[in-house]
Every structure is written in C-alpha cells, then in structure tokens.
Design a protein around this motif. Structure first.
Motif, PDB file in Angstrom:
ATOM      1  N   LYS A 181       0.818  -1.148   0.064  1.00 31.19           N
ATOM      2  CA  LYS A 181      -0.075   0.035  -0.065  1.00 31.19           C
ATOM      3  C   LYS A 181       0.840   1.194  -0.026  1.00 31.19           C
ATOM      4  N   GLU A 182       0.303   2.434  -0.286  1.00 21.87           N
ATOM      5  CA  GLU A 182       0.894   3.559  -0.508  1.00 21.87           C
ATOM      6  C   GLU A 182       1.770   3.971   0.864  1.00 21.87           C
ATOM      7  N   GLU A 183       0.787   3.754   1.871  1.00 23.51           N
ATOM      8  CA  GLU A 183       1.373   4.051   3.309  1.00 23.51           C
ATOM      9  C   GLU A 183       2.641   3.140   3.673  1.00 23.51           C
ATOM     10  N   HIS A 184       2.660   2.165   3.219  1.00 21.85           N
ATOM     11  CA  HIS A 184       3.882   1.347   3.366  1.00 21.85           C
ATOM     12  C   HIS A 184       5.225   1.861   2.527  1.00 21.85           C
ATOM     13  N   LEU A 185       5.021   2.157   1.632  1.00 19.78           N
ATOM     14  CA  LEU A 185       6.241   3.090   0.981  1.00 19.78           C
ATOM     15  C   LEU A 185       6.571   4.382   1.482  1.00 19.78           C
ATOM     16  N   LEU A 186       5.534   5.028   2.288  1.00 20.49           N
ATOM     17  CA  LEU A 186       5.966   6.145   2.990  1.00 20.49           C
ATOM     18  C   LEU A 186       6.691   5.791   4.246  1.00 20.49           C
ATOM     19  N   ASP A 187       6.329   4.731   4.908  1.00 20.77           N
ATOM     20  CA  ASP A 187       6.968   4.080   6.181  1.00 20.77           C
ATOM     21  C   ASP A 187       8.271   3.678   5.821  1.00 20.77           C
ATOM     22  N   ALA A 188       8.644   3.058   4.564  1.00 12.35           N
ATOM     23  CA  ALA A 188       9.938   2.760   4.373  1.00 12.35           C
ATOM     24  C   ALA A 188      10.768   3.811   4.076  1.00 12.35           C
ATOM     25  N   ALA A 189      10.406   5.104   3.373  1.00 10.29           N
ATOM     26  CA  ALA A 189      10.897   6.124   3.023  1.00 10.29           C
ATOM     27  C   ALA A 189      11.557   6.653   4.251  1.00 10.29           C
ATOM     28  N   PHE A 190      10.563   6.997   5.331  1.00 11.55           N
ATOM     29  CA  PHE A 190      10.812   7.519   6.545  1.00 11.55           C
ATOM     30  C   PHE A 190      11.927   6.711   7.330  1.00 11.55           C
ATOM     31  N   GLN A 191      11.904   5.456   7.207  1.00 17.36           N
ATOM     32  CA  GLN A 191      12.924   4.546   7.797  1.00 17.36           C
ATOM     33  C   GLN A 191      14.418   4.979   7.197  1.00 17.36           C
ATOM     34  N   LYS A 192      14.241   5.056   5.809  1.00 20.09           N
ATOM     35  CA  LYS A 192      15.641   5.187   5.206  1.00 20.09           C
ATOM     36  C   LYS A 192      16.113   6.666   5.501  1.00 20.09           C
ATOM     37  N   TYR A 193      15.245   7.649   5.682  1.00 21.11           N
ATOM     38  CA  TYR A 193      15.671   9.036   5.956  1.00 21.11           C
ATOM     39  C   TYR A 193      16.374   9.046   7.295  1.00 21.11           C
ATOM     40  N   VAL A 194      15.591   8.550   8.360  1.00 21.13           N
ATOM     41  CA  VAL A 194      16.181   8.567   9.601  1.00 21.13           C
ATOM     42  C   VAL A 194      17.345   7.558   9.824  1.00 21.13           C
ATOM     43  N   TYR A 195      17.572   6.532   9.358  1.00 18.40           N
ATOM     44  CA  TYR A 195      18.725   5.554   9.256  1.00 18.40           C
ATOM     45  C   TYR A 195      20.071   6.211   8.647  1.00 18.40           C
ATOM     46  N   SER A 196      19.496   6.605   7.563  1.00 18.59           N
ATOM     47  CA  SER A 196      20.855   7.355   6.724  1.00 18.59           C
ATOM     48  C   SER A 196      21.293   8.633   7.446  1.00 18.59           C
ATOM     49  N   GLY A 197      20.062   9.370   7.903  1.00 19.46           N
ATOM     50  CA  GLY A 197      20.711  10.618   8.978  1.00 19.46           C
ATOM     51  C   GLY A 197      21.290  10.226  10.105  1.00 19.46           C
ATOM     52  N   ALA A 198      21.391   9.200  10.552  1.00 15.54           N
ATOM     53  CA  ALA A 198      21.757   8.631  11.752  1.00 15.54           C
ATOM     54  C   ALA A 198      23.367   8.125  11.511  1.00 15.54           C
ATOM     55  N   GLY A 199      23.538   7.965  10.124  1.00 16.91           N
ATOM     56  CA  GLY A 199      25.009   7.281   9.898  1.00 16.91           C
ATOM     57  C   GLY A 199      24.924   6.028   9.443  1.00 16.91           C
ATOM     58  N   VAL A 200      23.748   5.162   9.155  1.00 18.98           N
ATOM     59  CA  VAL A 200      23.707   3.812   8.800  1.00 18.98           C
ATOM     60  C   VAL A 200      23.614   3.945   7.144  1.00 18.98           C
ATOM     61  N   LYS A 201      24.459   3.228   6.636  1.00 15.57           N
ATOM     62  CA  LYS A 201      24.453   3.081   5.080  1.00 15.57           C
ATOM     63  C   LYS A 201      23.479   2.247   4.680  1.00 15.57           C
ATOM     64  N   VAL A 202      22.280   2.654   4.008  1.00 17.06           N
ATOM     65  CA  VAL A 202      21.212   1.646   3.691  1.00 17.06           C
ATOM     66  C   VAL A 202      21.703   1.218   2.173  1.00 17.06           C
ATOM     67  N   ASN A 203      21.444   0.296   1.891  1.00 17.01           N
ATOM     68  CA  ASN A 203      21.723  -0.264   0.524  1.00 17.01           C
ATOM     69  C   ASN A 203      20.334  -0.520  -0.062  1.00 17.01           C
ATOM     70  N   ARG A 204      19.643  -1.490   0.061  1.00 19.84           N
ATOM     71  CA  ARG A 204      18.321  -1.613  -0.748  1.00 19.84           C
ATOM     72  C   ARG A 204      17.281  -1.669   0.494  1.00 19.84           C
ATOM     73  N   CYS A 205      16.324  -0.872   0.178  1.00 24.20           N
ATOM     74  CA  CYS A 205      14.985  -1.133   0.664  1.00 24.20           C
ATOM     75  C   CYS A 205      13.870  -2.205   0.396  1.00 24.20           C
ATOM     76  N   TYR A 206      13.308  -2.924   1.158  1.00 27.36           N
ATOM     77  CA  TYR A 206      12.377  -4.124   0.874  1.00 27.36           C
ATOM     78  C   TYR A 206      11.085  -4.026   1.522  1.00 27.36           C
ATOM     79  N   LEU A 207      10.093  -4.383   0.944  1.00 27.24           N
ATOM     80  CA  LEU A 207       8.692  -4.379   1.639  1.00 27.24           C
ATOM     81  C   LEU A 207       8.395  -5.981   1.769  1.00 27.24           C
TER      82      LEU A 207
END
Length: 464
Positions: A99-125
C-alpha cells in the motif's frame, strides 16, 4: 492529538487483536533470519540508538533497531548486512500486498537511518503471500513475499524530509482548528469526539452522501430533515429524507411482498461467526481466510410456529470446518429457504470450506439455490426506518424494527466475536473461567443474530 493523548480513546479489543496479529507476523518474519538478534525496546530513543549501534558491529541481522535523526525516530523491522558495510532495510507488513502508506513508512525509515549514519543499501517490503496454502508445518519461507522498493523510496525521500518538518511544526505549534472534511471517516478514533455535539439524525448519516453532507454542513445544515429541496438526491436518499421528515418508516409493499413470496417453509435462519488469522492456523488455509468457527440456526417449520434452535461453537483445538459442514448437512434439510443477512458471506464461508472437504460438494450445489438474503429489502430501501440512520446493517435494522438490541452485550459485533474467539483459543494465559464466560457470550451474540432475523421477517409480514 499528539499533545492531547488523553482524548484518544483506547483501542477496542477487536483493534487490539489486529495489532496482535501484526506482531505475530513480524515474529514469523524474523524466523527467516535465524542468526538475527532483537534489540530490547526502551522508551528512551537515544538509549535505543546506542544499543542498536552496538548491535550493528556484530554484522548479523538486527530486529527492531532504533535510530534518531534530529527529532525523528525510526524502528525498522529488520536490518540485514549487505556489501561494504551497508545494510538492507526490510519493513514487514501484515497485509497481502503493498500500500502507499507502506512506501511512505519505508522512506521515513531510510531517511532516519541514513541521517543517523547507517548506510542503507536496498529497501524491501515483506508482506504475506496470499497464494500460500498451509499443508502441515508452516513454511515461513513461502509465507512471505519480499519486494524491492528502493527506487520508489528514493523518489519519496525529498517529500519525506519536508513532511517531517510540517509535522514537527504542527506538534510544536498551537492546536490546529481542523474542521470536519473529506479527510474524515467513521473509522477515525476521533470521529465520535468530533461529532458528539451533533444530533443523532445528523446529515453524515445520509446514505452514500458524504460530499453532500459536507457541503450542507458548511452551510450550517445539520439534520437530515433540514436538507433543502434544491439539493439533488438519489432515490434512496429521497426515501431517507422523506422518512425523517415524516418520522415514520417508508414501506414499498409490492417489493416486500415479492421478496416474501419467494420464501418457502420451513425457513432456516443461519448465521456464521468467523476468524481470519493472518498466519494460517489450519491445514488448507491461506492468510486471512475466513474460517467459520460458530453458527446459529433457527428453524421455523411454518408461519408463526415456534422456532427450533441449533448452535455450534468449535472447541478451538481443531479445524472447525468439517464439523460445521457435517452438522449443517444434517440440519438444513432438503427443502425450504435458508435465510441469511448478507447471504453472500454465508455462501462464501460454506463454499471455501467445501473446497477442502469435497465430499460435501454435491450437497452444497443443492442448498446454494435455496439461500435468501434478508439484507435485500433494506439494502434496496424497500423498507426504511428513521432509526436505521442510513444503514442497512443488521445491527441498525434489528433495534429500529424490534425491541431487540446489541447494546450492553459483552460481545455485540462480528469483529469482536472473532477477536475474542482467537484470544481464548490461542492465548494460553486465559484461565478456564474466563474462557467459559467468553464462550457463553459468543453463543448469546450469535443466537441473537438468527432470532433477530425471525423478528425482522415478522415485521415485514405485518406491514404488507
């Protein structure tokens, strides 16, 4: 309501069960990574961030790692080591699709993780595979589908940062004066709070009339009876308006008589209660498959005769479908109408049960032609009572037409019945006394559904 949490009503048991099903799905997904470690949750985001960072140094899958970026805090379901010190981020969802909200959730996760210094390779649902059929031990590797959403997430990141800013300003600013609008729905936990000052017959009960209701509400028109003549309404809405204006039921005698004339005695009033667990519990079931665990059956041999009541409530430790089919085959006879409210659902439940119990197929082919749907006179507005408030559901029709009501019952709805049966069946912490009390409440609720149909039919008979 971030700053006024005390006004948010606690979730009802049926919603708590939805949350519980989601947690169970997440735990099953973790089984796909047997060497993974789970971060024990704390209410201190900074402490969680420290614990999560220490876990990443072990270079194994990590469950529910929490990180902070500025004023945003995220807990991803699963982090899996990838190449060159990076991590694949996996969000687990208990749905059977994306669902659309799932993609928004994953985007939020990547934004926070990347900003915290965690290098994100790929995102999966990772979501449940609706095609999976259990047969024996649960095959967790087949239960889920993992979808790469890295590109979609990347496109959402600029808006994610902007939306975080908007939300922070909202939280830290004065309380917004948000009016009722198209963004509202009765599923919102605050709907009753926002509308509790409105009269019972308010315009938001206009059948399929949300846009009309909002436009009228803006003009200060609150009650259905006050809808101006110039407003264009469909046939059902006009019936509803006139019924509220006259404060009496609308009756289409010809259509009601035609419906009643199709019924043949003996009448069999049938109602199911079902569960639909996210994780298939029994063999030959898929995620969220409706499984009848209870039925109530009132049999009326002739008009006005005293009905005979049959019922069944599964013990909980076995697949209930074979016994339900066996009993109904014995009790539904060879002639007479089988009356259900929204009969398509009862037919669906029997049909899916027969599919894995093919010995009942010829019987089902015979009885399916005998079903009559008591919803039809109310869905089609052959009969409408102002107390229905625009609804054709049994929960509204029964108290509008009779003295019966679901108010005050320990279990007063199908979702609650399902949640309680799941709880007393699979929660080993329930004591025997509570289990007996819930089973008694389930029996009382399901019995009211079928007895209520008899009372409703009596009312229809009298009005013609």
């Amino acid at each position: 309501m971030y700053n006024r949490k005390d006004q948010i009503p606690p979730p009802p048991p049926e919603l708590e069960e939805v949350f519980k099903q989601g947690r169970i799905v997440g735990e099953h997904a973790q089984q796909l990574f047997p060497d993974g470690i789970k971060i024990g949750r704390e209410f201190n985001p900074n402490r969680m961030s420290e614990k999560s960072l220490n876990a990443l140094f072990r270079s194994v899958p990590v469950f529910e790692a929490g990180f902070v970026c500025h004023q945003a805090y995220a807990l991803a379901d699963i982090l899996v080591p990838a190449q060159n010190g990076s991590w694949d981020l996996i969000e687990v969802k208990s749905s059977t699709g994306i669902k659309e909200e799932h993609l928004l959730d994953a985007a939020f996760q990547k934004y926070v993780y990347s900003g915290a210094g965690v290098k994100v390779n790929r995102c999966y649902l990772m979501h449940l595979n609706k095609e999976y059929i259990r047969n024996g031990d649960l095959e967790v590797d087949k239960l889920f589908k993992k979808v790469d959403v890295s590109e979609e997430v990347e496109q959402l990141l600029p808006d994610t940062q902007k939306n975080i800013g908007i939300l922070l300003n909202l939280i830290n600013g004065p309380e917004p004066n948000t009016k009722i609008g198209m963004h509202c729905s009765e599923e919102c936990p605050l709907w009753e709070i926002c509308t509790n000052s409105l009269p019972k017959d308010n315009i938001f009960n206009l059948r399929s009339g949300k846009k009309i209701a909002l436009a009228l509400f803006e003009q200060g028109i609150i009650r259905i009876r006050d809808i101006p003549e110039y407003v264009e309404l469909n046939k059902k809405q006009k019936i509803q308006l006139n019924s509220h204006l006259n404060n009496k039921p609308y009756v289409n005698k010809a259509e009601i008589k035609a419906f009643l004339d199709e019924l043949a005695y003996p009448l069999y009033f049938l109602d199911f209660e079902t569960i639909a667990p996210a994780i298939p519990t029994y063999d030959q079931t898929h995620p969220y498959q409706d499984i009848p665990f209870q039925y109530s059956l009132h049999v009326q041999n002739s008009k006005g005769s005293k009905p005979i009541h049959y019922e069944y409530l599964a013990p909980g430790d076995i697949d209930p479908r074979p016994e339900v089919l066996k009993q109904l085959k014995d009790r539904l006879g060879s002639s007479g109408s089988i009356v259900a409210y929204n009969a398509a659902y009862e037919l669906k439940c029997i049909g899916s049960s027969v599919k894995v119990n093919p010995g009942f197929k010829s019987w089902f082919d015979q009885i399916r032609l005998r079903f009559a749907d008591l919803l039809i006179p109310f869905k089609n507005f052959y009969y409408y009572h102002p107390e229905q408030l625009g609804s054709a559901s049994l929960k509204k029709v029964l108290p509008a037409l009779t003295d019966e009501s679901y108010e005050g019952m320990e279990i007063g709805g199908g979702r609650r019945a399902s949640a309680e049966y799941l709880r007393i069946t699979f929660d080993k912490g329930i004591d025997n006394k509570e289990r007996r009390e819930i089973r008694r409440a389930l029996t009382k609720y399901c019995g009211l559904d079928t007895r209520g149909m008899i009372d409703i039919l009596d009312v229809l008979e009298k009005v013609i």
